[in-house]
Design an enzyme around this catalytic site. Structure first.
Site, short mmCIF file in Angstrom:
data_model
loop_
_atom_site.label_atom_id
_atom_site.label_comp_id
_atom_site.label_asym_id
_atom_site.label_seq_id
_atom_site.Cartn_x
_atom_site.Cartn_y
_atom_site.Cartn_z
N ARG A 86 0.74 -1.33 -0.19
CA ARG A 86 -0.16 -0.09 0.07
C ARG A 86 0.32 1.48 0.01
NH1 ARG A 86 -2.31 -3.98 2.64
NH2 ARG A 86 -4.29 -4.45 1.95
N HIS B 101 -0.58 -2.35 -4.99
CA HIS B 101 -0.60 -3.52 -5.52
C HIS B 101 0.10 -2.58 -6.55
CE1 HIS B 101 -0.08 -6.29 -2.82
NE2 HIS B 101 -1.62 -6.67 -2.89
N HIS C 239 3.07 -12.78 -5.60
CA HIS C 239 1.72 -13.02 -4.44
C HIS C 239 0.82 -14.47 -4.79
CE1 HIS C 239 -2.30 -11.73 -2.50
NE2 HIS C 239 -0.99 -10.41 -2.36
N TYR D 296 -1.11 -17.46 -3.40
CA TYR D 296 -1.36 -18.44 -1.70
C TYR D 296 -0.90 -19.10 -1.88
CZ TYR D 296 -4.27 -14.04 -1.94
OH TYR D 296 -4.73 -12.48 -2.07
N ASP E 172 -1.90 -9.33 8.58
CA ASP E 172 -1.67 -8.29 6.89
C ASP E 172 -0.69 -7.90 7.32
OD1 ASP E 172 -1.88 -8.40 4.55
OD2 ASP E 172 -3.78 -7.20 4.71
N GLU F 63 4.90 -12.85 0.90
CA GLU F 63 5.42 -11.28 0.43
C GLU F 63 6.66 -11.29 0.74
OE1 GLU F 63 2.01 -9.57 -1.46
OE2 GLU F 63 0.91 -10.69 0.54
#
Length: 353
Positions: free
Chosen positions: A86, A111, A182, A184, A254, A317
C-alpha cells in the site's frame, strides 16, 4: 485425497489487448512441476510430493485465463508492481514533486493500482526446461508512476525443489519500485480447507504495526509478548483471534515482518503436519508480508472446484516496507537512472517426516 494435475494449456491461449497469453510448465528430476502464465507473469500451479509420495498442488489459482480475468481476487500468483503493498492516500513525493496514484484499496493505492503488473501480458524472452524469463516495459506515467521502467522476472526450478525468483529493473527517470510475488499457499493442497493448522516460523524480532487503513506506523515494534511472535514455531491458529488491536486492523495477519537474515538463511517457513510439506523462504528483501487470506470471501472457485474462503491460504510476500516513499526512515525504494534494481527470493519445498 484429490488427484492434482496441471491445468490444460489450451485454456490459457487467449488474447488480452491484442497480446496472446499462454501456459508454461517447468519440471525437475524429482517430479515437481510448476505452471506459469504470461498474464501477470504469475505462478498458476505448484505440484510437490507429499509424505505419501503423492503430488499436491499447493498454490491457489484457476484453470483458465478467463477465470483469472473474472476473479474477485486479482493477485493469485502474480508478479506485483510497480509498488507492492500500500501507498497511503495514493500519493508520494519525489524531488519535491507530488505523484498521484489510483486509490483502489480504500484511500490507498494497492499493489501498483488496478492495472498494475498483475494485469499485464508480459513478454517471454527465454525458455528452458527449468527456467523462464518474463519481461515488461512499463511506460512513463503508467498508473501514475514516473519513468519508463524495464522489468524482468526470472523463474527457475531447481532439482532441490526450489523456485528461484530473480527480479531486475532499470528506469530512465527517478522512480520508486517494490516488487513481489503474490502466491497463495495451502500446503495441504489447493482447495483443502483453511491453513490454521499450518505451523509457521519467522525468526523476525520486529514487525510493522499498522493503522486502521493498514498503513505502517513510523517505527518497527518488537514481536515480544504479542501475537506476532513466531520466533518459536507455532500454529497460525494459536493467536490469530487474540484481542489485539493489530490483529483487528488486519482482520488477522496482514503485516510486514522485518527480515534481517541473509539470503543464505531461512527468513520464514511453514509446515503442514497433514501433508508433511514444508516451505522455506530465502530472500534479499528487508520485509516479508505475512497475509493469512483474511479477505478471501468464497467469491472465487478455484482449480479443484471449491470456493476460496477466509484463511484458506497464506502468503509470504517478500518485499520492501509498505508506504516506503512516505517514510524516509524506511529502507529506500527509490530507483535512479543508471542504477539496476535486483532482488532474489527462493521458495524451497521439502518433506518433514
Amino acid at each position: 485425497m484429490d488427484i492434482y494435475s496441471l491445468p490444460d494449456y489450451r485454456n490459457f491461449e487467449h488474447k488480452i489487448n491484442g497480446k496472446k497469453t499462454h501456459l508454461f510448465i517447468l519440471k525437475n528430476r524429482t517430479g515437481m512441476q510448476v505452471a506459469f502464465t504470461d498474464y501477470g507473469a504469475r505462478i498458476v500451479s505448484v505440484l510437490v510430493p507429499d509424505k505419501a509420495g503423492n503430488l499436491r498442488d499447493v498454490v491457489l489459482g484457476f484453470n483458465s485465463i478467463h477465470e483469472y480475468l473474472q476473479a474477485n481476487e486479482q493477485y493469485h500468483g502474480a508478479t506485483i508492481g510497480r509498488f507492492a503493498n500500500r501507498i497511503a492516500n495514493g500519493r508520494f513525493h519525489l524531488d519535491d514533486k507530488e505523484y498521484t496514484l489510483q486509490q483502489n484499496n480504500g484511500p490507498n493505492c494497492l499493489h501498483g493500482g488496478p492495472s498494475g503488473f498483475h494485469a499485464k501480458v508480459w513478454d517471454r524472452r527465454t525458455s528452458f526446461k527449468k527456467k523462464i524469463d518474463f519481461c515488461y516495459v512499463s511506460p512513463d506515467g503508467e498508473e501514475g508512476f514516473p519513468g519508463n521502467l524495464k522489468v524482468t522476472v526470472s523463474y527457475e526450478l531447481t532439482d532441490d525443489n526450489e523456485i528461484v525468483i530473480k527480479y531486475k529493473a532499470e528506469t530512465d527517470k527517478k522512480t520508486v519500485i517494490n516488487l513481489t510475488n503474490h502466491a497463495y499457499f495451502n500446503l495441504d493442497g489447493e482447495g483443502q480447507g483453511d491453513v490454521l493448522s499450518h505451523i509457521l516460523h519467522l525468526p523476525s524480532s520486529h514487525f510493522l504495526p499498522i493503522d486502521e487503513n493498514q498503513i505502517p506506523l513510523d517505527s518497527e515494534a518488537s514481536v515480544y509478548g504479542t501475537a506476532f511472535d513466531f520466533r518459536s514455531p507455532k500454529k497460525i491458529s494459536q493467536d490469530i483471534d487474540n484481542d489485539e488491536v493489530q490483529l483487528k486492523h488486519g482482520n488477522g495477519y496482514d503485516h510486514t515482518f522485518v527480515n534481517r537474515q541473509p539470503i543464505s538463511q531461512v527468513a520464514a517457513s511453514a509446515y503442514s503436519p497433514n501433508s508433511g510439506i514444508r516451505l522455506q523462504v530465502f530472500t534479499t528483501e528487508p520485509g516479508i508480508q505475512l497475509y493469512t487470506g483474511n479477505f478471501l470471501s468464497r467469491k472465487d472457485t478455484g482449480k479443484s472446484g471449491r470456493q476460496y474462503s477466509s484463511r484458506s491460504a497464506f502468503c509470504f510476500e517478500t518485499q520492501h516496507y509498505p508506504d516506503s516513499p512516505n517514510h524516509p526512515q524506511f529502507p529506500s525504494t527509490v530507483l535512479e537512472p543508471g542504477q539496476v534494481f535486483e532482488s532474489e527470493t527462493i521458495y524451497k519445498f521439502s518433506l518433514v517426516k
